[in-house]
Design a protein around this motif. Structure first.
Motif, short mmCIF file in Angstrom:
data_model
loop_
_atom_site.label_atom_id
_atom_site.label_comp_id
_atom_site.label_asym_id
_atom_site.label_seq_id
_atom_site.Cartn_x
_atom_site.Cartn_y
_atom_site.Cartn_z
N ALA A 13 -12.95 1.86 -0.40
CA ALA A 13 -13.90 1.52 -1.47
C ALA A 13 -13.79 2.53 -2.61
CB ALA A 13 -15.32 1.47 -0.93
N GLY A 14 -13.65 3.80 -2.27
CA GLY A 14 -13.51 4.84 -3.30
C GLY A 14 -12.23 4.69 -4.10
N LEU A 15 -11.13 4.40 -3.42
CA LEU A 15 -9.86 4.20 -4.12
C LEU A 15 -9.90 2.96 -5.00
CD1 LEU A 15 -7.34 5.22 -1.32
CD2 LEU A 15 -7.82 6.45 -3.45
N PHE A 16 -10.55 1.91 -4.50
CA PHE A 16 -10.70 0.70 -5.32
C PHE A 16 -11.54 0.99 -6.56
CE2 PHE A 16 -13.14 -3.12 -6.47
CZ PHE A 16 -12.09 -3.91 -6.91
N PHE A 17 -12.64 1.72 -6.39
CA PHE A 17 -13.50 2.08 -7.52
C PHE A 17 -12.73 2.93 -8.53
CE2 PHE A 17 -16.60 4.85 -9.62
CZ PHE A 17 -17.43 3.90 -10.18
N LEU A 18 -11.93 3.88 -8.03
CA LEU A 18 -11.12 4.72 -8.91
C LEU A 18 -10.11 3.89 -9.69
CD1 LEU A 18 -10.78 7.77 -9.59
CD2 LEU A 18 -8.97 7.81 -7.86
N GLY A 121 -1.97 6.38 -3.39
CA GLY A 121 -1.69 4.96 -3.31
C GLY A 121 -2.99 4.19 -3.51
N PRO A 122 -2.94 2.87 -3.42
CA PRO A 122 -4.08 2.03 -3.79
C PRO A 122 -5.17 1.92 -2.73
CG PRO A 122 -2.30 0.65 -3.05
CD PRO A 122 -1.77 2.06 -3.06
N GLY A 123 -4.89 2.34 -1.51
CA GLY A 123 -5.82 2.05 -0.42
C GLY A 123 -5.55 0.65 0.11
N ARG A 124 -6.37 0.20 1.03
CA ARG A 124 -6.12 -1.09 1.67
C ARG A 124 -6.69 -2.27 0.89
NH1 ARG A 124 -8.23 0.01 7.55
NH2 ARG A 124 -9.68 1.23 6.31
N TRP A 125 -7.58 -2.03 -0.05
CA TRP A 125 -8.17 -3.13 -0.82
C TRP A 125 -7.28 -3.42 -2.02
CZ3 TRP A 125 -14.15 -2.11 -1.25
CH2 TRP A 125 -14.67 -2.01 0.04
N ARG A 126 -6.46 -4.45 -1.90
CA ARG A 126 -5.53 -4.76 -2.98
C ARG A 126 -5.08 -6.21 -2.87
NH1 ARG A 126 -1.08 -0.66 -0.67
NH2 ARG A 126 -0.84 -1.58 1.37
N VAL A 127 -4.42 -6.66 -3.92
CA VAL A 127 -3.87 -8.00 -3.93
C VAL A 127 -2.40 -7.86 -3.54
CG1 VAL A 127 -3.25 -9.94 -5.40
CG2 VAL A 127 -5.45 -8.81 -5.70
N PHE A 128 -1.95 -8.70 -2.65
CA PHE A 128 -0.55 -8.66 -2.23
C PHE A 128 -0.08 -10.08 -2.04
CE2 PHE A 128 3.10 -6.48 -0.86
CZ PHE A 128 3.67 -7.22 0.16
#
Length: 139
Positions: A13-18, A121-128
């Motif tokens: 969540a923090g990486l997504f927010f960043l 890296g992006p973290g696990r919350w991403r579009v793939f």
């Protein structure tokens, strides 16, 4: 203490927010104005390496529009951070070397954000693959 390869959801969540906030700030303040006011920007863009205004502006647009879109999606995040870091370093060290920390704080903060994302890296919350998903496994 048990060691796990998966990180807590709050890290993702923090990486997504960043990613979200850093990219939206870069797009809004720097990237989109260059696209929407291209002709005007050609007369104002700095050209510290003598590439010409057109090539300098195109490089800035790639770094400030195209790369943030990849990062927002979490696709090629580490690679997409590199042009942003490069443009920010050029701006802070070559174009505005006389700026104090206070005058350049926005640029330095963006540099911190995108260098952090390049390292993590992006973290696990991403579009793939075109589908939004929470990827299982290492981020």
């Amino acid at each position: 203490m048990k060691h796990s390869l998966s990180q807590p959801p709050r890290i993702d969540a923090g990486l997504f927010f960043l990613r979200l906030t850093g990219c939206l700030l870069l797009l809004h303040v720097h990237g989109l104005p260059k696209v929407f006011h291209f002709s005007e920007e050609l007369t104002r863009i700095e050209d510290p390496f003598g590439l010409g205004a057109y090539l300098s502006l195109l490089a800035a647009i790639v770094a400030e529009v195209v790369c943030p879109l990849f990062i927002l999606l979490g696709v090629f995040t580490r690679l997409a951070c590199l042009p942003i870091i490069g443009v920010l370093l050029v701006a802070m060290l070559f174009v505005h070397p006389g700026w104090s920390i206070a005058e350049g704080q926005f640029g330095w903060l963006l540099l911190i954000i995108f260098t952090t994302l390049a390292l993590t890296g992006p973290g696990r919350w991403r579009v793939f693959g075109g589908v939004a998903e929470v990827e299982r496994g290492a981020g």
